[in-house]
Enzyme design. Structure first.
Site, PDB file in Angstrom:
ATOM      1  CG  ASN A 122      14.128  -3.969 -13.957  1.00 25.98           C
ATOM      2  OD1 ASN A 122      12.990  -4.414 -13.847  1.00 25.98           O
ATOM      3  ND2 ASN A 122      14.472  -2.782 -13.511  1.00 25.98           N
ATOM      4  NE  ARG A 154      12.861  -3.899  -9.642  1.00 26.37           N
ATOM      5  CZ  ARG A 154      12.028  -2.952  -9.982  1.00 26.37           C
ATOM      6  NH1 ARG A 154      11.847  -2.646 -11.242  1.00 26.37           N
ATOM      7  NH2 ARG A 154      11.400  -2.280  -9.067  1.00 26.37           N
ATOM      8  CG  HIS A 194      12.250   2.358  -4.319  1.00 33.47           C
ATOM      9  ND1 HIS A 194      11.554   3.488  -3.976  1.00 33.47           N
ATOM     10  CD2 HIS A 194      12.118   2.229  -5.655  1.00 33.47           C
ATOM     11  CE1 HIS A 194      11.025   4.031  -5.061  1.00 33.47           C
ATOM     12  NE2 HIS A 194      11.347   3.269  -6.095  1.00 33.47           N
ATOM     13  NE  ARG A 214       3.234   4.374  -7.774  1.00 35.27           N
ATOM     14  CZ  ARG A 214       4.499   3.968  -7.914  1.00 35.27           C
ATOM     15  NH1 ARG A 214       5.450   4.453  -7.124  1.00 35.27           N
ATOM     16  NH2 ARG A 214       4.814   3.082  -8.820  1.00 35.27           N
ATOM     17  CD  GLU A 271      17.057   0.021  -7.971  1.00 34.68           C
ATOM     18  OE1 GLU A 271      16.006  -0.423  -7.529  1.00 34.68           O
ATOM     19  OE2 GLU A 271      17.102   0.967  -8.787  1.00 34.68           O
TER      20      GLU A 271
END
Ligand code: ADP
Length: 410
Positions: free
Chosen positions: A7, A98, A187, A248, A392
C-alpha cells in the site's frame, strides 16, 4: 503461496507478507508472516518498522529517498538472515498492490498487464494525489520482483455495482459523458471485507442480506450492500463527500465554496486544503481530528468537542437510516475502522434513535467490544449490530491468489 501486499502512499509504504491459497481462503486459514511500514520517504529520517509474526518488532531509521529504495529495504528486511522471515526474494510468489482509483474501467481486481497499468494511468486525473504514488510503488516493485505476477486491487472497484440513481449527480448529463463526473466511492476493499465477514458470522447467504457497513477511520464512509453488492456509498467523486471525517467536511452545499472563496479571498488550492485538511472534526472542534482526544476533551466539558462528536454521530445516523430506506430494509449494521472498531460510545450514540428500525445495542456487550469481532445487538433486536475489524490486506492477498489461479473473484 506467499503474497507481498503493498500500500504505497506519497511518503509511505505499508506492507504485509501473507501466506494464502485457494484452500486457505476457503478454510479462512490465511497466515500473516510479517507486516511493516516505511514512513517519511523522501527525508533523511525515514522510519522502517518491521513486525515478524510472533517475534519482536524491529525499527530502523535512515535516509530513504524514494519508493524503489523503500522496497529494496523491505525485501532486504524480509530476507535478512536473523531478522527476516524468508530465505530469498524468490520465496515471494506474487505482489498485490492497493490502487485507489480504477475509474469505471475496473469493476474488480486485475492482473497488472501493460494495458491495465495504462488504464490506471488514465485514472490519474481522477485521483491526482493517490494514483501516482500507487503507480510509483508498482513500478518499483516490478523492477525488484520482475518475474512474479503483480495484481491491482482498487478502492473504487467494489462500488461499480452502484446503479445510476446512486452514482449520478444532479448535474448536466454531459459532465458525466464528457468528463466522467460521477460518484465513485472509496474504501471498497474494507466494505467488501466486512460485508463478506458479516455474512459468515450471520450464517446467511448474500442473496438474503441487506447490510449497512460503516467504515469510521480518519476518513469515513458508509456503504449499502444488497445481495453482496454495493448499491450506494457516501463518498463520491472524491473522498470528500458524505460523513463528517477527521479533517474533511463531508456533505456540503457547493455554493459555500464560491461564497467562501470570495469572502475570504481564497485560492482554489487554499479552499481545497480547507475542505480536506482543516474541516471535519478538527475544524469544528478546533481541538483535534482524533476521536480519542475529542472524547477526552468532551468529558472535561469542552463544548465544541462535544458539538463535533454530536455532528459526526448525527450524520452517521442519517446515513444508516437513509441506506436502510434505499434497500427497503436492513438486516445488520456493521462498524469498522479505528473509530468503529474501538469506540463503543460513538457506536451507541450514532444508533440512538434508530430503535424504530429494529436497531438496538446491548450496552454491556458494546462496551466490551474493543478491537474485536462482536455481535453487540440487544437480545431480540430485529436488526443486528456487529463490530468487525477490517482487513484490507487480506482481501488484497486473496484477490491476488485468485487472479493468479484464474479463479473467479467473489
Ligand atoms: P485511517 O483512516 O487513517 O486508517 P484509522 O482507521 O486508524 O484511520 O482510525 C483512526 C481514528 O480512530 C482516529 O480518529 C482515532 O482517534 C480513532 N480511534 C482509535 N482508537 C480509538 C478509541 N479507543 N476510541 C475512539 N476512537 C479511536
Amino acid at each position: 503461496m506467499k503474497v507481498l501486499v503493498l500500500n504505497c502512499g506519497s511518503s509511505s509504504v505499508k506492507y504485509q507478507l501473507i501466506e494464502t491459497s485457494l484452500e486457505q481462503i476457503e478454510a479462512n486459514a490465511d497466515v500473516v508472516i510479517a507486516k511493516g511500514s516505511v514512513d517519511r520517504i523522501g527525508t533523511g529520517s525515514a522510519v522502517h518498522t518491521f513486525q515478524p509474526a510472533g517475534r519482536a518488532k524491529v525499527t530502523e531509521s535512515g535516509e530513504i529517498l524514494e519508493h524503489r529504495e523503500a522496497l529494496t529495504q523491505i525485501v532486504r528486511m524480509l530476507t535478512h538472515a536473523e531478522k527476516g522471515v524468508i530465505a530469498s526474494p524468490g520465496e515471494i510468489d506474487a505482489v498485490g498492490h492497493r490502487v485507489v482509483h480504477g475509474g469505471e474501467k475496473f469493476t474488480a481486481s486485475a492482473l497488472a498487464t501493460p494495458e491495465a497499468i495504462a488504464a490506471v494511468e488514465a485514472c490519474v486525473p481522477l485521483a491526482p494525489l493517490h494514483n501516482p504514488p500507487n503507480l510509483r510503488g508498482y513500478e518499483a516493485a516490478k523492477r525488484i520482483l520482475p518475474d512474479v505476477p503483480h495484481a491491482l486491487v482498487f478502492d473504487t472497484a467494489y462500488h461499480q455495482t452502484m446503479p445510476p440513481v446512486s452514482y449520478l449527480y444532479g448535474l448536466p448529463y454531459v459532465l458525466y459523458s464528457r468528463h466522467k463526473i460521477r460518484r465513485y466511492g472509496f474504501h471498497g476493499t474494507s466494505h467488501r471485507f466486512v460485508g463478506w465477514r458479516s455474512r459468515q458470522l450471520l450464517g446467511r447467504p448474500r442473496e438474503e442480506t441487506r447490510l449497512v457497513t460503516c467504515h469510521l477511520g480518519n476518513g469515513a464512509s458508509v456503504c449499502a450492500i444488497d445481495h453482496g453488492r454495493s448499491v450506494d456509498t457516501s463518498m463520491g467523486f472524491t473522498p470528500l463527500e458524505g460523513l463528517l471525517m477527521g479533517t474533511r467536511s463531508g456533505d456540503l452545499d457547493a455554493s459555500v465554496v464560491f461564497h467562501v472563496m470570495h469572502e475570504e479571498d481564497l485560492t482554489e488550492h487554499q479552499v481545497t486544503t480547507m475542505l480536506n485538511k482543516h474541516s471535519g472534526l478538527f475544524g469544528l472542534s478546533g481541538v483535534s481530528n482524533d476521536m480519542r482526544e475529542l472524547l477526552a476533551e468532551e468529558a472535561k466539558g469542552h463544548e465544541r468537542a462535544k458539538l463535533a462528536i454530536d455532528l459526526f454521530c448525527y450524520r452517521l445516523r442519517k446515513y444508516v437510516a437513509a441506506y436502510a430506506g434505499a434497500m427497503g430494509g436492513v438486516d445488520a449494521v456493521i462498524f469498522t475502522g479505528g473509530i468503529g472498531e474501538n469506540s463503543p460510545a460513538i457506536r451507541s450514540r450514532s444508533l440512538a434513535g434508530l430503535e424504530f428500525m429494529g436497531l438496538e445495542v446491548d450496552e454491556a456487550k458494546n462496551a466490551a467490544a474493543i478491537g474485536t469481532e462482536a455481535d453487540v445487538s440487544a437480545a431480540g433486536a430485529r436488526v443486528k449490530t456487529l463490530v468487525i475489524p477490517t482487513n484490507e490486506e487480506l482481501i488484497i492477498a486473496r484477490d491476488t491468489v485468485r487472479l493468479v489461479a484464474g479463479a473467479e473473484n467473489p
